[in-house]
Write a protein that holds these residues in place. Structure first.
Motif, short mmCIF file in Angstrom:
data_model
loop_
_atom_site.label_atom_id
_atom_site.label_comp_id
_atom_site.label_asym_id
_atom_site.label_seq_id
_atom_site.Cartn_x
_atom_site.Cartn_y
_atom_site.Cartn_z
N ALA A 28 6.64 -11.88 0.38
CA ALA A 28 6.72 -10.44 0.10
C ALA A 28 7.62 -10.17 -1.10
N ARG A 29 8.73 -10.89 -1.20
CA ARG A 29 9.63 -10.70 -2.33
C ARG A 29 8.96 -11.08 -3.65
N ALA A 30 8.07 -12.09 -3.59
CA ALA A 30 7.35 -12.49 -4.80
C ALA A 30 6.47 -11.35 -5.32
N HIS A 31 6.14 -10.40 -4.46
CA HIS A 31 5.38 -9.22 -4.86
C HIS A 31 6.31 -8.07 -5.25
N GLY A 32 7.61 -8.35 -5.36
CA GLY A 32 8.55 -7.34 -5.79
C GLY A 32 9.09 -6.44 -4.70
N LEU A 33 8.91 -6.83 -3.44
CA LEU A 33 9.39 -6.02 -2.33
C LEU A 33 10.80 -6.43 -1.92
N ASP A 34 11.56 -5.48 -1.43
CA ASP A 34 12.90 -5.72 -0.91
C ASP A 34 12.76 -6.01 0.58
N VAL A 35 13.17 -7.20 1.00
CA VAL A 35 13.00 -7.63 2.39
C VAL A 35 14.29 -8.23 2.91
N GLU A 36 14.67 -7.87 4.13
CA GLU A 36 15.80 -8.46 4.82
C GLU A 36 15.28 -9.29 5.99
N VAL A 37 15.80 -10.50 6.13
CA VAL A 37 15.32 -11.43 7.15
C VAL A 37 16.08 -11.21 8.45
N ALA A 38 15.36 -10.70 9.45
CA ALA A 38 15.96 -10.43 10.77
C ALA A 38 14.87 -9.97 11.71
N GLY A 39 15.10 -10.11 13.01
CA GLY A 39 14.27 -9.44 13.99
C GLY A 39 14.69 -7.99 14.06
N PHE A 40 13.74 -7.10 14.24
CA PHE A 40 14.04 -5.67 14.19
C PHE A 40 15.07 -5.26 15.23
N GLU A 41 14.97 -5.82 16.42
CA GLU A 41 15.86 -5.41 17.51
C GLU A 41 17.33 -5.69 17.18
N THR A 42 17.59 -6.76 16.41
CA THR A 42 18.97 -7.14 16.09
C THR A 42 19.36 -6.83 14.65
N TRP A 43 18.42 -6.31 13.88
CA TRP A 43 18.69 -6.00 12.47
C TRP A 43 19.77 -4.94 12.35
N GLU A 44 20.70 -5.12 11.40
CA GLU A 44 21.79 -4.17 11.16
C GLU A 44 21.38 -3.18 10.08
N GLN A 96 0.83 -1.20 0.00
CA GLN A 96 0.00 0.00 0.00
C GLN A 96 0.87 1.25 0.00
N PHE A 97 1.94 1.24 0.79
CA PHE A 97 2.83 2.41 0.82
C PHE A 97 3.58 2.55 -0.50
N ARG A 98 3.96 1.43 -1.08
CA ARG A 98 4.63 1.50 -2.39
C ARG A 98 3.69 2.06 -3.45
N ALA A 99 2.43 1.63 -3.44
CA ALA A 99 1.46 2.13 -4.40
C ALA A 99 1.23 3.63 -4.25
N ALA A 100 1.46 4.14 -3.01
CA ALA A 100 1.29 5.57 -2.76
C ALA A 100 2.55 6.37 -3.06
N GLY A 101 3.57 5.71 -3.64
CA GLY A 101 4.76 6.42 -4.09
C GLY A 101 5.98 6.30 -3.21
N CYS A 102 5.94 5.43 -2.21
CA CYS A 102 7.07 5.27 -1.29
C CYS A 102 8.03 4.19 -1.76
N ALA A 103 9.28 4.32 -1.34
CA ALA A 103 10.29 3.27 -1.50
C ALA A 103 10.35 2.52 -0.19
N VAL A 104 10.02 1.22 -0.19
CA VAL A 104 9.83 0.46 1.05
C VAL A 104 10.86 -0.65 1.17
N LEU A 105 11.49 -0.73 2.33
CA LEU A 105 12.33 -1.86 2.71
C LEU A 105 11.65 -2.59 3.86
N GLY A 106 11.49 -3.90 3.74
CA GLY A 106 10.89 -4.68 4.80
C GLY A 106 11.94 -5.38 5.65
N VAL A 107 11.64 -5.52 6.92
CA VAL A 107 12.43 -6.35 7.83
C VAL A 107 11.47 -7.38 8.42
#
Length: 275
Positions: free
Chosen positions: A91-107, A70-81
């Protein structure tokens, strides 16, 4: 409705972010989750974007990317964690950029964002560490927006579900809760999110937003969504079948469909300085 209790922000003194087995169970059928779960009010998405300094969005616990799209459709560049690789792959199958990690430990590797969102996911994040991490990765003036749905089927559906769930999973802690619970309990949970944000000393005074809306479900649509909820993702097939049969019969008695009343709650705040 017990199946939704651990999925929505837990209004009691429990700590849902520590319930990792439940938190990481939603990827069991990521495709079903993606097709059956509702999106978020367009007015909420537009309001978050309008109150942010730019288009770069970090989606915490992005799941299959329902909010991210929804945010991408509204013109945003979105990175998922996202901690669950199965959800991330969807999510990647829908063309999204996603990094696999828990947010607290994500780099973050020094990356900064204009907006950090958490859609139906912040209760799985440590509320203290999460608020601090959000402050760290936001640009000055950036917005943290935590939001999610509160939804309870009508009593004619919720009560047969609760009875069937007690029969299928008599030892579940969810059985001590009533079939339907007041909205105020969930509003209190979002108020606690605001308290943790205030404690960082990094944000302006948090705001509480609310959006009320409805969605009609057929029997098949609701039975498709129901197995994706937290109380059911870990059940054995025979347990699940009994519950779905009971709920399906209840919906049939209503003419094969019902209207769900949704309330989407949000806690949001703006970063006042750099990290």
């Amino acid at each position: 409705m017990p199946t939704l209790r651990q999925e929505q922000p837990e209004p009691s003194s429990n700590e849902p972010h520590r319930a990792r087995r439940t938190a990481e169970s939603f990827g069991t059928d990521a495709q079903r989750y993606d097709r059956s779960r509702p999106g978020y009010p367009d007015t909420l998405v537009a309001r978050v974007i309008a109150g942010s300094p730019g288009p770069e969005v970090l989606d915490v616990g992005c799941g299959t990317g329902i909010a991210a799209r929804q945010f991408r459709a509204a013109g945003c560049a979105v990175l998922g964690v996202e901690p669950d690789a199965r959800m991330a792959d969807c999510a990647r199958a829908h063309g999204l950029d996603v990094e696999v990690a828990g947010f607290e430990t994500w780099e973050s590797a020094g990356r900064k964002f204009d907006t950090v969102i958490a859609a139906q996911s912040w209760h799985w994040v440590d509320p203290v560490a999460g608020a601090v991490k959000a402050a760290h990765v936001l640009r000055p003036g950036g917005r943290l927006a935590i939001f999610g749905h509160v939804y309870e089927p009508p009593a004619e559906v919720a009560e047969p579900f609760a009875a069937a769930y007690r029969r299928a999973a008599p030892d579940s802690p969810l059985n001590v809760r009533p079939a339907r619970r007041p909205l105020g309990l969930y509003q209190a949970a979002y108020a606690k999110f605001a308290d943790r944000i205030r404690e960082t000393g990094r944000f302006d005074e948090p705001e509480q937003w609310r959006y009320d809306w409805e969605q009609s479900y057929t029997r098949d649509q609701w039975l498709d969504l129901l197995p994706t909820t937290g109380g059911l993702t870990g059940l054995r097939p025979e347990q699940l079948t009994g519950i779905l049969d009971a709920v399906g019969g209840a919906i049939d008695s209503l003419g094969g469909r019902f209207t769900m009343t949704y309330t989407t709650l949000a806690t949001t705040a703006v970063l006042v300085g750099g990290s």
